[in-house]
Motif scaffolding. Structure first.
Motif, PDB file in Angstrom:
ATOM      1  N   UNK A 263       0.820  -1.200   0.000  1.00 12.12           N
ATOM      2  CA  UNK A 263       0.000   0.000   0.000  1.00 12.12           C
ATOM      3  C   UNK A 263       0.859   1.258   0.000  1.00 12.12           C
ATOM      4  N   UNK A 264       1.918   1.248   0.795  1.00 14.10           N
ATOM      5  CA  UNK A 264       2.837   2.392   0.806  1.00 14.10           C
ATOM      6  C   UNK A 264       3.429   2.613  -0.572  1.00 14.10           C
ATOM      7  N   UNK A 265       3.765   1.516  -1.232  1.00  8.56           N
ATOM      8  CA  UNK A 265       4.381   1.598  -2.551  1.00  8.56           C
ATOM      9  C   UNK A 265       3.432   2.210  -3.569  1.00  8.56           C
ATOM     10  N   UNK A 266       2.112   1.935  -3.437  1.00 13.97           N
ATOM     11  CA  UNK A 266       1.133   2.440  -4.382  1.00 13.97           C
ATOM     12  C   UNK A 266       0.958   3.958  -4.281  1.00 13.97           C
ATOM     13  N   UNK A 267       1.226   4.533  -3.105  1.00 14.14           N
ATOM     14  CA  UNK A 267       0.919   5.952  -2.900  1.00 14.14           C
ATOM     15  C   UNK A 267       2.146   6.806  -2.628  1.00 14.14           C
ATOM     16  N   UNK A 268       3.333   6.262  -2.817  1.00 14.06           N
ATOM     17  CA  UNK A 268       4.533   7.085  -2.675  1.00 14.06           C
ATOM     18  C   UNK A 268       5.092   7.146  -1.278  1.00 14.06           C
ATOM     19  N   UNK A 269       4.776   6.157  -0.442  1.00  8.96           N
ATOM     20  CA  UNK A 269       5.394   6.112   0.869  1.00  8.96           C
ATOM     21  C   UNK A 269       4.401   6.116   2.019  1.00  8.96           C
ATOM     22  N   UNK A 270       4.926   5.785   3.210  1.00 13.83           N
ATOM     23  CA  UNK A 270       4.092   5.660   4.401  1.00 13.83           C
ATOM     24  C   UNK A 270       3.445   6.981   4.792  1.00 13.83           C
ATOM     25  N   UNK A 271       4.155   8.082   4.609  1.00 15.09           N
ATOM     26  CA  UNK A 271       3.598   9.383   4.994  1.00 15.09           C
ATOM     27  C   UNK A 271       2.348   9.693   4.192  1.00 15.09           C
ATOM     28  N   UNK A 272       2.382   9.439   2.889  1.00 10.08           N
ATOM     29  CA  UNK A 272       1.201   9.658   2.056  1.00 10.08           C
ATOM     30  C   UNK A 272       0.062   8.737   2.467  1.00 10.08           C
ATOM     31  N   UNK A 273       0.385   7.463   2.707  1.00  6.75           N
ATOM     32  CA  UNK A 273      -0.656   6.503   3.063  1.00  6.75           C
ATOM     33  C   UNK A 273      -1.381   6.930   4.332  1.00  6.75           C
ATOM     34  N   UNK A 274      -0.640   7.277   5.353  1.00 12.52           N
ATOM     35  CA  UNK A 274      -1.275   7.645   6.617  1.00 12.52           C
ATOM     36  C   UNK A 274      -2.023   8.963   6.501  1.00 12.52           C
ATOM     37  N   UNK A 275      -1.539   9.852   5.667  1.00 19.99           N
ATOM     38  CA  UNK A 275      -2.228  11.126   5.475  1.00 19.99           C
ATOM     39  C   UNK A 275      -3.555  10.909   4.746  1.00 19.99           C
ATOM     40  N   UNK A 276      -3.555  10.020   3.744  1.00 16.92           N
ATOM     41  CA  UNK A 276      -4.786   9.703   3.033  1.00 16.92           C
ATOM     42  C   UNK A 276      -5.763   8.988   3.960  1.00 16.92           C
ATOM     43  N   UNK A 277      -5.256   8.072   4.761  1.00 16.55           N
ATOM     44  CA  UNK A 277      -6.119   7.369   5.720  1.00 16.55           C
ATOM     45  C   UNK A 277      -6.745   8.340   6.714  1.00 16.55           C
ATOM     46  N   UNK A 278      -5.988   9.328   7.137  1.00 21.26           N
ATOM     47  CA  UNK A 278      -6.529  10.318   8.068  1.00 21.26           C
ATOM     48  C   UNK A 278      -7.677  11.085   7.428  1.00 21.26           C
ATOM     49  N   UNK A 279      -7.520  11.428   6.132  1.00 19.24           N
ATOM     50  CA  UNK A 279      -8.597  12.109   5.419  1.00 19.24           C
ATOM     51  C   UNK A 279      -9.822  11.208   5.288  1.00 19.24           C
ATOM     52  N   UNK A 280      -9.601   9.936   5.000  1.00 20.12           N
ATOM     53  CA  UNK A 280     -10.710   8.981   4.890  1.00 20.12           C
ATOM     54  C   UNK A 280     -11.429   8.861   6.222  1.00 20.12           C
ATOM     55  N   UNK A 281     -10.693   8.754   7.307  1.00 17.92           N
ATOM     56  CA  UNK A 281     -11.303   8.631   8.627  1.00 17.92           C
ATOM     57  C   UNK A 281     -12.130   9.866   8.979  1.00 17.92           C
ATOM     58  N   UNK A 282     -11.671  11.023   8.549  1.00 23.43           N
ATOM     59  CA  UNK A 282     -12.364  12.262   8.886  1.00 23.43           C
ATOM     60  C   UNK A 282     -13.606  12.481   8.036  1.00 23.43           C
ATOM     61  N   UNK A 283     -13.501  12.250   6.736  1.00 22.51           N
ATOM     62  CA  UNK A 283     -14.585  12.618   5.834  1.00 22.51           C
ATOM     63  C   UNK A 283     -15.508  11.449   5.480  1.00 22.51           C
ATOM     64  N   UNK A 284     -15.069  10.231   5.680  1.00 17.50           N
ATOM     65  CA  UNK A 284     -15.910   9.062   5.432  1.00 17.50           C
ATOM     66  C   UNK A 284     -15.603   8.011   6.507  1.00 17.50           C
ATOM     67  N   UNK A 285     -15.901   8.303   7.762  1.00 13.91           N
ATOM     68  CA  UNK A 285     -15.472   7.435   8.871  1.00 13.91           C
ATOM     69  C   UNK A 285     -16.086   6.046   8.847  1.00 13.91           C
ATOM     70  N   UNK A 286     -17.253   5.892   8.204  1.00 19.30           N
ATOM     71  CA  UNK A 286     -17.902   4.577   8.151  1.00 19.30           C
ATOM     72  C   UNK A 286     -17.679   3.878   6.809  1.00 19.30           C
ATOM     73  N   UNK A 287     -16.767   4.407   6.028  1.00 26.10           N
ATOM     74  CA  UNK A 287     -16.389   3.782   4.758  1.00 26.10           C
ATOM     75  C   UNK A 287     -17.586   3.547   3.842  1.00 26.10           C
ATOM     76  N   UNK A 288     -18.359   4.593   3.634  1.00 23.88           N
ATOM     77  CA  UNK A 288     -19.516   4.502   2.750  1.00 23.88           C
ATOM     78  C   UNK A 288     -19.098   4.365   1.293  1.00 23.88           C
TER      79      UNK A 288
END
Length: 553
Positions: free
Chosen positions: A502-527
């Motif tokens: 997953x890190x490899x797909x998005x350019x590294x761990x920092x990007x992955x966790x930053x994207x996950x944080x956005x997902x958790x904030x704006x779509x917390x129930x994974x709609x």
């Protein structure tokens, strides 16, 4: 949303009784399964994935505005139905065709509004690229978009690669503002100033965060262009093919004013043909342009419109071919493979290997709709702010990381390409262009893609097998292209990604966790789960724990 699974189906058909209430407030069209031609027409996709069954939504909603989109999102959420968004129908893996759920078909939302003073464009979420090209051309402007006119604006949510991207950047990097409907039905407008985290994430992982209903994009002056296309016969020894590739590598790569692409495909009447779209932008003297193009003209093109075409005409080159393919083959299938290699490794020997496996070794006539092409990379693409996309994914150690950017976990560029039908009216690779690694530097990398295409479902095994053959033959010479989300079919080799994957797909761990944080904030129930980014979000964290939202997939 616990009833949602990962194969594109909806866990329940309950809630359709609420359609009567929805109809009263919905200004657009409500089309249920079983309504005949109206329903079937909405299932149109550019190419069908051979890796999954095309889903049949329980209901298709065609909104006329943002309020309708809000109603659709609320309806699907409240009734525990999966929701998939359809723009132009070009998404790899057919993510819009959600089985038993709700398809949100944006095809009635195609308004385009151009401000020639500020050089900006506001486009509704259902726009096709051709809609925007037509309106901007009236003012001598253009937006960096793909050149398949029927592609939807979803390409901007995962990158967006254009014939002018090496000079003016990617679609996502020219995006100034997005209006979107979130999972809770709220409407937000994101800019760099108002919500920098959402604005960053939506221009690379946007389909996983909400439904974009309007997008504001920067336009560029295209009144000073020298453009057109050239077509050659691909002779049995492939002498023309090899000569053009050498020209791309040795001549075109050093020019910051030049963009071009090259594709090889089978014309049903004329046999194998080569097609290149060429664009000079700026004040380069015509005499100099002619000298640069002389090696190509000396090859005896059977068609040459360079210098006699406007930017709009170049963008429309593919339209007749797209229409021709869909008329001849209303249903066809595609599977792709591709990669990158250092320009120093783009030797004549590599060209020979690539050409042989993508032409002479091609299973014929089974895979007659196959496209192969190569292109040069770099330029403004290196300055992209997209959080995912075009980078040296799985072979970053071999190819020097994330395109020479100082932080390999920071912003990456992207590439977009898809095949089309070629006849005398055009079958060529729309979004491949030549770029270089620095604004006035030489090109460091070369991109290659082969899209194997066929129309008979009985050929699935043959087509998929040849894709694997190409991938295996060239894997030691190049890296992969798995990190460009616009080109990812989630059904290919369906497997759970590791954290490292997953890190490899998005350019590294920092990007992955930053994207996950956005997902958790704006779509917390994974709609929002019907998108090719789903496997990335479903990957475990480094300690082996699933991301809270992704765990529900």
């Amino acid at each position: 949303m616990g009833q949602h699974d990962t194969n594109g189906t909806s866990g329940s058909h309950t809630g359709l009784d609420a359609l009567s209430a929805l109809r009263e407030a919905f200004k657009g069209n409500v089309i249920e399964e079983g309504q005949g031609a109206a329903y079937e027409a909405c299932l149109w996709v550019w190419a069908t994935s051979p890796y999954r069954k095309l889903g049949r939504p329980a209901v298709i909603l065609q909104p006329r505005g943002t309020s309708d989109v809000v109603a659709a999102v609320n309806f699907a959420r409240e009734n525990n139905l999966k929701l998939a968004v359809k723009g132009g129908g070009h998404g790899a893996g057919n993510p819009s065709c959600v089985d038993g759920g709700v398809m949100l078909d944006l095809s009635l939302m195609r308004g385009v509004y151009v401000d020639p003073v500020s050089k900006t464009v506001v486009a509704e979420g259902g726009c096709q690229l051709g809609d925007i090209d037509l309106e901007t051309a009236l003012h001598g402007l253009a937006v960096p978009l793909g050149v398949a006119p029927t592609t939807g604006m979803g390409l901007a949510l995962n990158g967006g690669f254009s014939i002018m991207s090496r000079i003016n950047g990617l679609t996502c990097d020219n995006t100034l503002e997005v209006q979107m409907v979130l999972a809770d039905g709220s409407v937000v407008t994101a800019t760099q100033e108002t919500d920098p985290e959402l604005f960053w994430a939506v221009r690379g992982a946007g389909a996983s965060l909400g439904v974009v209903t309007k997008i504001k994009i920067r336009a560029h002056d295209v009144t000073k262009v020298h453009a057109g296309s050239m077509v050659w016969v691909d002779d049995p020894a492939h002498n023309n093919y090899k000569a053009i590739l050498r020209w791309m590598r040795d001549t075109a790569s050093g020019r910051p004013d030049l963009s071009a692409n090259l594709g090889r495909m089978l014309d049903p009447h004329k046999g194998p043909m080569l097609l290149s779209m060429i664009l000079f932008m700026g004040d380069t003297p015509v005499s100099e342009i002619e000298e640069v193009l002389k090696p190509l003209k000396d090859l005896g093109p059977v068609q040459d419109t360079v210098g006699r075409s406007s930017y709009l005409q170049v963008q429309q080159t593919l339209q007749p071919g797209l229409e021709g393919l869909k008329k001849a083959f209303p249903v066809h299938y595609e599977s792709w493979t591709g990669g990158h290699l250092e320009l120093s490794q783009a030797t004549d020997e590599f060209f020979d290997k690539f050409i042989k496996v993508s032409t002479d070794d091609l299973p014929m006539p089974d895979c007659a709709l196959t496209l192969g092409f190569l292109g040069l990379l770099g330029g403004k693409i290196k300055e992209t702010l997209a959080p995912v996309g075009f980078k040296e994914g799985g072979s970053s150690d071999k190819l020097g990381g994330a395109w020479g950017l100082p932080d390999p976990a920071a912003h990456q560029g992207v590439h977009h390409a898809l095949p089309a039908y070629f006849s005398l009216k055009a079958f060529f690779p729309p979004d491949l262009l030549q770029t270089r690694t620095g604004w006035f530097a030489h090109v460091d990398y070369l991109d290659w893609v082969v899209t194997v295409g066929w129309y008979d479902p009985a050929c699935h095994e043959v087509g998929q097998g040849h894709v694997n053959k190409i991938r295996d033959l060239l894997k030691n010479d190049t890296s992969t292209m798995e990190s460009y989300i616009n080109f990812v079919d989630p059904g290919v080799g369906a497997r759970k990604l590791t954290y490292e994957d997953a890190c490899d797909r998005v350019g590294g761990a920092a990007n992955l966790e930053r994207i996950r944080a956005a997902k958790d904030k704006y779509d917390p129930h994974n709609f929002f789960t019907c998108h090719p980014f789903r496997p990335v979000l479903a990957a475990p964290r480094s300690e082996g724990k699933l991301n809270g939202a992704a765990a529900e997939q």
